[in-house]
Write a protein that holds these residues in place. Structure first.
Motif, PDB file in Angstrom:
ATOM      1  N   VAL A   1       0.838  -1.197   0.000  1.00  0.00           N
ATOM      2  CA  VAL A   1       0.000   0.000   0.000  1.00  0.00           C
ATOM      3  C   VAL A   1       0.877   1.252   0.000  1.00  0.00           C
ATOM      4  CG1 VAL A   1      -1.666   1.342   1.357  1.00  0.00           C
ATOM      5  CG2 VAL A   1      -2.013  -1.116   1.033  1.00  0.00           C
ATOM      6  N   LEU A   2       1.879   1.277   0.849  1.00  0.00           N
ATOM      7  CA  LEU A   2       2.777   2.429   0.929  1.00  0.00           C
ATOM      8  C   LEU A   2       3.481   2.654  -0.404  1.00  0.00           C
ATOM      9  CD1 LEU A   2       3.936   4.594   2.868  1.00  0.00           C
ATOM     10  CD2 LEU A   2       5.808   2.992   3.344  1.00  0.00           C
ATOM     11  N   HIS A   3       3.947   1.594  -1.006  1.00  0.00           N
ATOM     12  CA  HIS A   3       4.651   1.700  -2.289  1.00  0.00           C
ATOM     13  C   HIS A   3       3.722   2.241  -3.377  1.00  0.00           C
ATOM     14  CE1 HIS A   3       6.873   0.368  -5.883  1.00  0.00           C
ATOM     15  NE2 HIS A   3       7.910   0.651  -5.127  1.00  0.00           N
ATOM     16  N   LEU A   4       2.481   1.755  -3.412  1.00  0.00           N
ATOM     17  CA  LEU A   4       1.517   2.243  -4.408  1.00  0.00           C
ATOM     18  C   LEU A   4       1.197   3.714  -4.172  1.00  0.00           C
ATOM     19  CD1 LEU A   4      -0.273   1.703  -6.835  1.00  0.00           C
ATOM     20  CD2 LEU A   4      -2.048   0.922  -5.250  1.00  0.00           C
ATOM     21  N   ILE A   5       1.004   4.103  -2.920  1.00  0.00           N
ATOM     22  CA  ILE A   5       0.747   5.515  -2.619  1.00  0.00           C
ATOM     23  C   ILE A   5       1.911   6.362  -3.115  1.00  0.00           C
ATOM     24  CG2 ILE A   5       0.486   7.214  -0.757  1.00  0.00           C
ATOM     25  CD1 ILE A   5      -0.959   4.923   0.833  1.00  0.00           C
ATOM     26  N   HIS A   6       3.107   5.891  -2.894  1.00  0.00           N
ATOM     27  CA  HIS A   6       4.307   6.606  -3.347  1.00  0.00           C
ATOM     28  C   HIS A   6       4.297   6.771  -4.866  1.00  0.00           C
ATOM     29  CE1 HIS A   6       8.710   6.875  -4.290  1.00  0.00           C
ATOM     30  NE2 HIS A   6       8.601   7.800  -3.363  1.00  0.00           N
TER      31      HIS A   6
ATOM     32  N   SER B   1      -7.546   0.281  -3.533  1.00  0.00           N
ATOM     33  CA  SER B   1      -8.360  -0.930  -3.455  1.00  0.00           C
ATOM     34  C   SER B   1      -8.421  -1.620  -4.811  1.00  0.00           C
ATOM     35  CB  SER B   1      -9.767  -0.561  -2.981  1.00  0.00           C
ATOM     36  OG  SER B   1     -10.635  -1.650  -3.072  1.00  0.00           O
ATOM     37  N   HIS B   2      -8.681  -0.841  -5.844  1.00  0.00           N
ATOM     38  CA  HIS B   2      -8.796  -1.404  -7.194  1.00  0.00           C
ATOM     39  C   HIS B   2      -7.467  -1.977  -7.679  1.00  0.00           C
ATOM     40  CE1 HIS B   2     -10.128  -1.887 -11.318  1.00  0.00           C
ATOM     41  NE2 HIS B   2      -9.062  -1.217 -11.702  1.00  0.00           N
ATOM     42  N   GLN B   3      -6.396  -1.219  -7.536  1.00  0.00           N
ATOM     43  CA  GLN B   3      -5.108  -1.658  -8.076  1.00  0.00           C
ATOM     44  C   GLN B   3      -4.520  -2.853  -7.337  1.00  0.00           C
ATOM     45  OE1 GLN B   3      -2.209   1.047  -9.490  1.00  0.00           O
ATOM     46  NE2 GLN B   3      -3.691   2.682  -9.842  1.00  0.00           N
ATOM     47  N   LEU B   4      -4.756  -2.933  -6.036  1.00  0.00           N
ATOM     48  CA  LEU B   4      -4.204  -4.050  -5.258  1.00  0.00           C
ATOM     49  C   LEU B   4      -5.211  -5.181  -5.081  1.00  0.00           C
ATOM     50  CD1 LEU B   4      -2.167  -2.128  -2.533  1.00  0.00           C
ATOM     51  CD2 LEU B   4      -1.357  -3.133  -4.683  1.00  0.00           C
ATOM     52  N   GLN B   5      -6.417  -4.971  -5.611  1.00  0.00           N
ATOM     53  CA  GLN B   5      -7.494  -5.952  -5.502  1.00  0.00           C
ATOM     54  C   GLN B   5      -7.734  -6.360  -4.052  1.00  0.00           C
ATOM     55  OE1 GLN B   5      -6.601  -9.030  -8.376  1.00  0.00           O
ATOM     56  NE2 GLN B   5      -7.202  -7.716 -10.066  1.00  0.00           N
ATOM     57  N   LEU B   6      -7.842  -5.338  -3.214  1.00  0.00           N
ATOM     58  CA  LEU B   6      -8.172  -5.515  -1.802  1.00  0.00           C
ATOM     59  C   LEU B   6      -9.481  -4.779  -1.543  1.00  0.00           C
ATOM     60  CD1 LEU B   6      -4.668  -4.704  -0.251  1.00  0.00           C
ATOM     61  CD2 LEU B   6      -5.718  -6.963  -0.430  1.00  0.00           C
TER      62      LEU B   6
END
Length: 147
Positions: A40-45, A56-61
């Protein structure tokens, strides 16, 4: 040897490379995050500012799972939340204090590893590596879009 055997051997080698790098370099980062928190932190970055829905969509969570993960990251001062001024119903998440420090160290480790190891590859080999990774990524994402 079959194609699958070569692929498995390549994966095994990358596992060994990553294991070596984690032990010798990235352990210096003193990560206190779970693997999901790190994702999550890496995606936010990467997409900052990030919306909970996009994460949620990109990590399918699930949205609630992402919210809980962001809560933990916020409590640890890795991220901060704010209301989107263009849409007051949306919350934007940005990298904050410890998150900025983390990615600064992470970038330093990447630079060190690139300088020490990857720089020993020729420019042609480096481009081939990048092109191969891009091609494989495209194949995987195109296939997963059809699932």
């Amino acid at each position: 040897m079959k194609q699958g055997d070569f692929i498995k051997e390549g994966f095994s080698l990358f596992d060994k490379i990553n294991h070596h790098l984690v032990i010798n370099y990235y352990s210096i980062l003193d990560i206190e995050l779970s693997p999901k928190q790190f994702m999550v932190l890496h995606l936010i970055h990467e997409i900052e500012p990030a919306k909970i829905q996009d994460i949620s969509h990109q990590l399918q969570l699930s949205m609630s799972s992402v919210s809980q993960l962001v809560n933990k990251l916020e409590q640890g001062n890795y991220v901060s939340r704010s209301i989107n001024p263009q849409n007051r119903r949306e919350i934007l998440v940005r990298i904050d204090g410890k998150g900025k420090d983390f990615f600064k160290k992470y970038e330093e480790m990447d630079d060190l590893v690139i300088e020490k190891y990857y720089s020993k590859l020729s420019l042609k080999e480096t481009k081939q590596f990048r092109d191969f990774a891009q091609k494989l990524y495209n194949i995987i994402t195109e296939e997963s879009d059809h699932v």
